[in-house]
Write a protein that holds these residues in place. Structure first.
Motif, short mmCIF file in Angstrom:
data_model
loop_
_atom_site.label_atom_id
_atom_site.label_comp_id
_atom_site.label_asym_id
_atom_site.label_seq_id
_atom_site.Cartn_x
_atom_site.Cartn_y
_atom_site.Cartn_z
N ARG A 33 -78.56 46.12 12.94
CA ARG A 33 -77.93 46.61 13.82
C ARG A 33 -75.81 46.94 13.49
N SER A 34 -75.44 45.46 12.23
CA SER A 34 -74.03 45.45 12.26
C SER A 34 -74.52 46.25 10.89
N ALA A 37 -73.89 49.64 12.05
CA ALA A 37 -72.10 49.95 12.64
C ALA A 37 -71.69 50.53 11.25
N SER A 71 -79.31 50.98 16.06
CA SER A 71 -78.11 51.67 16.24
C SER A 71 -77.23 53.60 15.43
N TRP A 140 -71.21 47.43 18.44
CA TRP A 140 -72.82 47.55 17.70
C TRP A 140 -72.45 49.36 18.40
N GLU A 141 -73.33 50.09 17.56
CA GLU A 141 -73.18 51.16 17.91
C GLU A 141 -74.54 51.61 18.91
N GLN A 142 -75.20 52.28 19.44
CA GLN A 142 -75.91 52.79 19.91
C GLN A 142 -76.55 54.51 19.41
#
Length: 463
Positions: A33-34, A37, A71, A140-142
């Motif tokens: 996830r990180s 992003a 993400s 985080w981004e989705q």
């Protein structure tokens, strides 16, 4: 929508932990996830993912990919293979902007971790620390990324073989070489490589087995080269090569069974390179022999000492434009006719090429090196929370005494007898010591000084 890592796993130049204790699938998911992003905010969208042969690697791969996809990053799955195969995929695929290899490298079998690349550059230090901060904040981004499987092994082996370009096959036809994959991730690539190399090749332990049933895959420890030495002696081979668990490091022995340590290998590579690129900068880490730096200068190069760590060395190469670098640990980096990353298999082919171009066997090249009195890397366990503090204590005492020190990575001390080094490992709860002198008596005095400094910090070698 947040995650906290165990404080020991986010290291200086990669991420490592003990599976089931300090590292697990939740951590892999959060890393995905990180990193996703970071990649998206840098304008990227696709990541190559590979993994080594450890038992826990497939489970971590699945969790990592799920995190990347969640993400909004697409994933190219290259499957099980050496870490440099992942680096190759990231460097050569026009549609890929990052790479992650799941690997425990040379750590014990119950360890695992992650090596990361972003936009063709090593991802380390503050960047790794930032992943932890992002995960803790849920920053985080989705999205919803896709997955594809891409075969790169054959192309990777083709590229390694290009290291012999310009050398007549008949010049290599009589070569007889031993190889030890150590049941690590090198195995399948090594089998393909050896089948296409000129000469005769004897292979050990190419079946990938994450329990490492024959010996631990760390060629910096001489005991792990015993099987290779026995093979070279039994079959009367010209030399032998070994790899660590993810094959980004090389170990070697000559035809007489003498170990050729990482800094000694770099002497050979540097002599070969400097015939073609006079004046070039060659980087070696703080653990390297003084004889190496002297050899680089004698052959017309510019020696540069730098910090230990594959990501740190690669970053320094890009900063300086150095075409060659190496570490005592067997990480060798070629940027003159390769991509600048550490690759044990490619280093083995370049050793073959160097000997051919220099017109001497590997055994002759090893015999021509000055016989220094030195130690290998002396590694001993120190609590994770104590190791850096202990080095700082030693440094402060030495500075107060007026000692001649280099402190770019731990402390390297020059005395009338030679030099000695103490540094903290960035990957394990260890301190590393090394010493070198022109005489046996000098080496003993240097070791006594190391022991004295350790005792002042209530530590001792071997504890």
């Amino acid at each position: 929508m947040s995650h906290r890592f165990h404080p020991s796993v986010l290291r200086e130049y990669d991420i490592r932990g003990i599976v089931g204790e300090t590292l697990g699938p939740d951590d892999a998911h959060a890393i995905g996830r990180s990193f996703a992003a970071v990649l998206r905010r840098a304008g990227g969208r696709k990541v190559a993912v590979g993994y080594d042969g450890r038992v826990s690697s497939p489970l971590l791969e699945a969790a990592l990919i799920a995190g990347l996809n969640a993400s909004g990053v697409d994933v190219v799955r290259i499957g099980m293979g050496p870490t440099p195969m992942l680096y190759y995929a990231e460097a050569t695929a026009a549609d890929v902007q990052g790479g992650i290899q799941i690997t425990g490298s040379h750590n014990p079998a119950d360890h695992n971790g992650f090596k990361l690349v972003l936009m063709g550059r090593p991802f380390f230090g503050p960047q790794i620390a930032a992943l932890g901060a992002m995960a803790a904040a849920g920053d985080w981004e989705q999205g919803s990324g896709s997955n594809e499987r891409r075969e790169v092994l054959e192309a990777y082996v083709d590229r390694i073989l290009a290291g012999l370009h310009g050398i007549a096959p008949e010049a290599l036809a009589g070569l007889r070489i031993g190889w030890d994959a150590g049941n690590g991730a090198a195995g399948p690539a090594l089998e393909r490589l050896a089948a296409r190399l000129p000469g005769e090749h004897h292979l050990l332990f190419t079946q990938v087995d994450g329990t490492f049933p024959n010996h631990h895959p760390d060629p910096t420890e001489e005991k792990n080269l015993a099987d290779l030495k026995a093979l070279v002696a039994r079959e009367h081979l010209d030399f032998g090569v070994a790899f660590d668990g993810d094959a980004d490091r090389i170990g070697a022995v000559d035809g007489l069974g003498r170990v050729i340590w990482g800094d000694q290998l770099l002497m050979i590579y540097a002599e070969d390179l400097l015939r073609r690129l006079s004046g070039a900068t060659v980087i070696a880490d703080v653990k390297a022999s003084g004889a190496l730096f002297d050899s680089i200068a004698r052959h017309g190069g510019t020696p540069l000492m730098w910090k230990t760590g594959h990501s740190l060395i690669k970053a320094r190469m890009k900063e300086t434009g150095a075409p060659l670098a190496g570490e005592m640990s067997g990480h060798i980096f070629f940027a003159d006719d390769y991509y600048g990353f550490d690759d044990g298999l490619y280093a083995a082919v370049r050793l073959i090429a160097a000997a051919a171009r220099l017109g001497r066997s590997v055994t002759e090249l090893r015999a021509a090196m000055p016989e220094m009195f030195n130690t290998p890397e002396l590694r001993f366990q120190v609590d994770e929370a104590r190791k850096f503090a202990a080095i700082d204590e030693v440094k402060q005492r030495l500075m107060a005494s007026g000692a001649r020190i280099i402190d770019i990575d731990g402390v390297r001390v020059t005395t009338a007898d030679g030099w000695w080094l103490l540094r903290a490992s960035n990957t394990q709860d260890l301190l590393t010591a090394r010493a070198e002198s022109d005489t046996a008596a000098g080496l003993e005095r240097l070791l006594a000084e190391i022991d004295r400094q350790l005792a002042l910090s209530r530590l001792q070698r071997g504890s």
